[in-house]
Design an enzyme around this catalytic site. Sequence first.
Site, PDB file in Angstrom:
ATOM      1  N   LYS A  47     -12.451   0.208   1.199  1.00  8.03           N
ATOM      2  CA  LYS A  47     -12.807   1.226   2.181  1.00  8.03           C
ATOM      3  C   LYS A  47     -13.218   1.019   3.808  1.00  8.03           C
ATOM      4  O   LYS A  47     -12.999   1.355   4.819  1.00  8.03           O
ATOM      5  CB  LYS A  47     -14.049   2.120   1.590  1.00  8.03           C
ATOM      6  CG  LYS A  47     -13.585   2.847   0.583  1.00  8.03           C
ATOM      7  CD  LYS A  47     -13.214   4.293   0.887  1.00  8.03           C
ATOM      8  CE  LYS A  47     -11.687   4.295   0.558  1.00  8.03           C
ATOM      9  NZ  LYS A  47     -11.042   4.178  -0.804  1.00  8.03           N
ATOM     10  N   GLU A  57     -13.714  -1.989  -4.006  1.00  9.43           N
ATOM     11  CA  GLU A  57     -13.343  -0.579  -3.487  1.00  9.43           C
ATOM     12  C   GLU A  57     -14.262  -0.671  -2.298  1.00  9.43           C
ATOM     13  O   GLU A  57     -13.804   0.037  -1.273  1.00  9.43           O
ATOM     14  CB  GLU A  57     -13.944   0.351  -4.383  1.00  9.43           C
ATOM     15  CG  GLU A  57     -13.516   1.779  -3.968  1.00  9.43           C
ATOM     16  CD  GLU A  57     -12.466   2.201  -3.378  1.00  9.43           C
ATOM     17  OE1 GLU A  57     -11.221   1.612  -3.723  1.00  9.43           O
ATOM     18  OE2 GLU A  57     -12.342   3.225  -2.825  1.00  9.43           O
ATOM     19  N   TRP A 106       5.897   8.630   8.940  1.00 10.22           N
ATOM     20  CA  TRP A 106       5.376   7.290   8.785  1.00 10.22           C
ATOM     21  C   TRP A 106       6.387   6.616   8.709  1.00 10.22           C
ATOM     22  O   TRP A 106       7.341   6.665   7.926  1.00 10.22           O
ATOM     23  CB  TRP A 106       4.341   7.363   7.460  1.00 10.22           C
ATOM     24  CG  TRP A 106       3.906   6.234   7.403  1.00 10.22           C
ATOM     25  CD1 TRP A 106       2.712   5.597   7.818  1.00 10.22           C
ATOM     26  CD2 TRP A 106       4.153   5.073   6.445  1.00 10.22           C
ATOM     27  NE1 TRP A 106       2.094   4.620   7.491  1.00 10.22           N
ATOM     28  CE2 TRP A 106       3.217   3.959   6.536  1.00 10.22           C
ATOM     29  CE3 TRP A 106       5.245   4.831   5.688  1.00 10.22           C
ATOM     30  CZ2 TRP A 106       3.136   2.861   5.796  1.00 10.22           C
ATOM     31  CZ3 TRP A 106       5.139   3.477   5.005  1.00 10.22           C
ATOM     32  CH2 TRP A 106       4.209   2.711   5.032  1.00 10.22           C
ATOM     33  N   CYS A 155       6.571  10.572   4.477  1.00 14.33           N
ATOM     34  CA  CYS A 155       6.479  11.704   5.550  1.00 14.33           C
ATOM     35  C   CYS A 155       6.345  13.030   5.005  1.00 14.33           C
ATOM     36  O   CYS A 155       6.458  13.022   3.650  1.00 14.33           O
ATOM     37  CB  CYS A 155       7.951  11.776   6.461  1.00 14.33           C
ATOM     38  SG  CYS A 155       8.487  10.029   6.810  1.00 14.33           S
ATOM     39  N   GLU A 215      -9.917  -0.279   5.491  1.00  9.91           N
ATOM     40  CA  GLU A 215      -8.840   0.593   6.149  1.00  9.91           C
ATOM     41  C   GLU A 215      -9.622   1.786   6.900  1.00  9.91           C
ATOM     42  O   GLU A 215      -8.891   2.138   7.675  1.00  9.91           O
ATOM     43  CB  GLU A 215      -8.267   1.302   4.614  1.00  9.91           C
ATOM     44  CG  GLU A 215      -9.323   2.398   4.073  1.00  9.91           C
ATOM     45  CD  GLU A 215      -8.528   3.033   2.759  1.00  9.91           C
ATOM     46  OE1 GLU A 215      -7.223   3.379   3.070  1.00  9.91           O
ATOM     47  OE2 GLU A 215      -8.903   3.336   1.898  1.00  9.91           O
ATOM     48  N   ASN A 274      12.067  12.712   4.138  1.00  7.49           N
ATOM     49  CA  ASN A 274      11.204  11.791   3.499  1.00  7.49           C
ATOM     50  C   ASN A 274      11.758  10.786   2.514  1.00  7.49           C
ATOM     51  O   ASN A 274      12.332  11.194   1.392  1.00  7.49           O
ATOM     52  CB  ASN A 274      10.297  12.686   2.932  1.00  7.49           C
ATOM     53  CG  ASN A 274       8.963  11.930   2.015  1.00  7.49           C
ATOM     54  OD1 ASN A 274       8.604  10.784   2.555  1.00  7.49           O
ATOM     55  ND2 ASN A 274       8.525  12.469   0.974  1.00  7.49           N
ATOM     56  N   GLY A 275      11.539   9.645   2.595  1.00  8.59           N
ATOM     57  CA  GLY A 275      12.367   8.633   1.841  1.00  8.59           C
ATOM     58  C   GLY A 275      12.988   7.662   2.476  1.00  8.59           C
ATOM     59  O   GLY A 275      13.086   7.403   3.705  1.00  8.59           O
ATOM     60  N   HIS A 290     -17.289 -20.970  -5.669  1.00  6.50           N
ATOM     61  CA  HIS A 290     -16.186 -21.912  -5.802  1.00  6.50           C
ATOM     62  C   HIS A 290     -15.260 -21.823  -4.632  1.00  6.50           C
ATOM     63  O   HIS A 290     -14.133 -22.061  -4.742  1.00  6.50           O
ATOM     64  CB  HIS A 290     -15.301 -21.250  -6.923  1.00  6.50           C
ATOM     65  CG  HIS A 290     -16.126 -21.367  -8.346  1.00  6.50           C
ATOM     66  ND1 HIS A 290     -16.248 -22.394  -9.119  1.00  6.50           N
ATOM     67  CD2 HIS A 290     -16.511 -20.242  -9.056  1.00  6.50           C
ATOM     68  CE1 HIS A 290     -17.013 -22.436 -10.031  1.00  6.50           C
ATOM     69  NE2 HIS A 290     -17.413 -21.059 -10.098  1.00  6.50           N
ATOM     70  N   LYS A 334      -1.095   8.878   3.247  1.00  8.38           N
ATOM     71  CA  LYS A 334      -1.731   9.204   2.058  1.00  8.38           C
ATOM     72  C   LYS A 334      -1.244   8.662   0.796  1.00  8.38           C
ATOM     73  O   LYS A 334      -1.858   8.095  -0.207  1.00  8.38           O
ATOM     74  CB  LYS A 334      -1.883  10.641   2.042  1.00  8.38           C
ATOM     75  CG  LYS A 334      -2.798  10.937   0.846  1.00  8.38           C
ATOM     76  CD  LYS A 334      -4.165  10.855   0.872  1.00  8.38           C
ATOM     77  CE  LYS A 334      -4.939  11.165  -0.444  1.00  8.38           C
ATOM     78  NZ  LYS A 334      -6.248  10.390  -0.496  1.00  8.38           N
ATOM     79  N   ARG A 362       0.341  12.548   5.658  1.00 11.96           N
ATOM     80  CA  ARG A 362       1.230  11.844   4.982  1.00 11.96           C
ATOM     81  C   ARG A 362       2.041  10.779   5.677  1.00 11.96           C
ATOM     82  O   ARG A 362       2.817  10.002   5.684  1.00 11.96           O
ATOM     83  CB  ARG A 362       2.352  12.773   4.324  1.00 11.96           C
ATOM     84  CG  ARG A 362       1.923  13.775   3.271  1.00 11.96           C
ATOM     85  CD  ARG A 362       2.993  14.600   2.815  1.00 11.96           C
ATOM     86  NE  ARG A 362       3.992  13.894   2.172  1.00 11.96           N
ATOM     87  CZ  ARG A 362       4.026  13.585   0.638  1.00 11.96           C
ATOM     88  NH1 ARG A 362       3.034  14.015   0.245  1.00 11.96           N
ATOM     89  NH2 ARG A 362       4.928  13.088   0.352  1.00 11.96           N
TER      90      ARG A 362
HETATM   91  O1  M6R Z   1      -1.888   8.298  -4.917  1.00 12.32           O
HETATM   92  P1  M6R Z   1      -2.209   6.877  -5.460  1.00 12.32           P
HETATM   93  O2  M6R Z   1      -3.700   6.893  -6.332  1.00 12.32           O
HETATM   94  O3  M6R Z   1      -1.378   6.197  -6.491  1.00 12.32           O
HETATM   95  O4  M6R Z   1      -2.514   5.855  -4.033  1.00 12.32           O
HETATM   96  C1  M6R Z   1      -2.755   4.550  -4.376  1.00 12.32           C
HETATM   97  C2  M6R Z   1      -3.171   3.954  -3.190  1.00 12.32           C
HETATM   98  O5  M6R Z   1      -2.291   3.980  -2.222  1.00 12.32           O
HETATM   99  C3  M6R Z   1      -4.377   4.586  -2.585  1.00 12.32           C
HETATM  100  O6  M6R Z   1      -5.311   4.557  -3.364  1.00 12.32           O
HETATM  101  C4  M6R Z   1      -4.970   3.869  -1.262  1.00 12.32           C
HETATM  102  O7  M6R Z   1      -5.268   2.495  -1.484  1.00 12.32           O
HETATM  103  C5  M6R Z   1      -5.907   4.425  -0.448  1.00 12.32           C
HETATM  104  N1  M6R Z   1      -5.558   4.576   0.784  1.00 12.32           N
HETATM  105  C6  M6R Z   1      -7.149   3.833  -0.719  1.00 12.32           C
HETATM  106  O8  M6R Z   1      -8.195   4.534   0.269  1.00 12.32           O
END
Ligand code: M6R
Length: 605
Positions: free
Chosen positions: A485, A481, A74, A2, A488, A100-101, A504, A600, A27
């Site tokens: 993208k 990657e 969150w 959060c 998500e 937060n936590g 395979h 994030k 966040r």
């Molecule tokens: O802050 P970080 O690089 O440790 O974050 C890792 C992942 O949570 C982050 O890359 C996540 O997969 C993103 N949403 C990807 O776009």
Amino acid sequence: MCGIIGYAGQRPAVPVVMEGLHRLEYRGYDSAGVAYVRRQGIGVLRAQGKLMALEEKLASESAVSMCAMGHTRWATHGAPSERNAHPHTSNDAAFVLVHNGIIENYQEIKAALTAKGYVFHSETDTEVLVNLIAEYAKTEPDALHAFAAALREARGAYAVCLMARDEPGVIYAARMSAPLILGLGTGENFVASDIPAFLPYTRQVVFLDDGDIVRLSASGHDILRLEDLSSVVRAPQTIQWDMQAAQKGGYRHFMLKEIFEQPRVLADGLSGRVLDGDVLLTELDALPVPRKLHIVACGTSWHSALWGRYLLEHWAKVATQVEIASEFRYRQTLLLEKDDLVLVISQSGETADTLAALRVAKEHGAQTLGLCNVLGSSIARESQAVLYTQAGPEISVASTKAMCSQMLMLALMALYWGRRKGCLATEERRAIIADLEKLPIVLEQALPAMQHKARELSRKYAQARNFFYLGRGHCYPLALEGALKLKELSYIHAEGYAAGEMKHGPIALIDPVFPAFVLALNDSMLPKVVSNMEEVQARQGKVIALTNAGVKVQAEDVWIIPDMPGFLSGFAALPALQLFSYETADYLGKDVDQPRNLAKSVTVE
Ligand code: M6R
């Protein structure tokens, strides 16, 4: 995870806190709330959904105050709802808390408090903690001591802000394994989960340590240690970047802005790192060249690590193993030896699994190196050595420019260790560095046309329900990657695969409505990739081929990107993948910067 913010000063505090929450919304964004000092007691307003819902509620309140705090959530404990939204108030209304936590032992504490007659209105661990503070206040001399006593009993990770009814104008805050930063102004002070929350007002910051408690008012702040409430002094630092870096700057979305920032990210990342055909990584000079390198990361940072392995093994001949942090932390890491180096990659520097993996590596006696973007983050501070990427603040939940900056640093590491080991010829190294230096300008010129092509293709493929992303060699992690993208952002199911693995099993899925995005770049793997692509097409699969001018490929759609030699072509492929996902999600009307269910930085396990 959060976002939290607290403010004490001379300005109307609720608008300051709301503005801060907007900058922290990345966040978490399933509910939000504010608390503010009123003539009598503490006012609390909460709403489910994005900040707009809270703003609507605030419009009908006269929340005038000089001291306030806020939260954007969150969900971890309890579904997203107004009832579970923060701030939470103790039964006696003497304390209000944002958090937060996760408080891991909250069930135990809740049972003990329930037995004493406390009533809970939410499912959160936060409501338990605020009532524990109230319980300690019955016996402790003041709010500070009650706060500290409750935190000593709590186990887990937290960054919290507390307001006490009997101390209007004061905010208490504390940190344990979750980010919390003080902002020091003139006649006003701030505390928040991230710097942009208060950057319009001050660039003077103090990074708090785990176990720090702060007492904050308009006129000053005290930092105390949780264990014995002894005072500590932490030197303020000046943040160099400004608000411009944390704003959209005319782009429709942060994500688009951040994709277009990549030429600048590359230029900044190279600045001071390359000189006369050589790489300077002075942070690594004191470390031996690793016999074995273990890279640990999550999500996009894990993809960077997978990509970097190809360069580290090829240029520096360093045996490299790459692991997902959430797996590494619980595995019997038999392969880890004392002279191994564990490289921990994280944009935020706060990802819980990656941080835990770093701690595991340290317990095994391995050397640790952090590669982070956020200054003063937990991973940066706990690693024995740290390299910073120069991406600047990344606000969009989907990571883009951070990956580009991580790839650059991994390339520089491979060149640096290659030189130290004497396994990369000087001429080859110089040629690669010269090509790296051309990257910013090549990308700058290519990005507008790439966006145009991405938009055109997104219109054609947006209705697909499934997608394959295929690549070989260093293009395999890029395929992963690309798939991440698309998933998500647009919620289209996408799988990244090593192209050679298709036969395979996965090729059974191919049919005319299951397209494949194939990275067919001009490198040594091209003939193999072309064969794999033909296998897909032979089963009526439609292919988008991402390739370079002069390469002969037959595909439903051919997308030509700038030709960079060898591994460096990854820097041109990456924005193409990002832009395709961006345009597809935008076309489908998805919330590009704040995709559903995500946040994030993942500071919970
Ligand atoms: O802050 P970080 O690089 O440790 O974050 C890792 C992942 O949570 C982050 O890359 C996540 O997969 C993103 N949403 C990807 O776009």
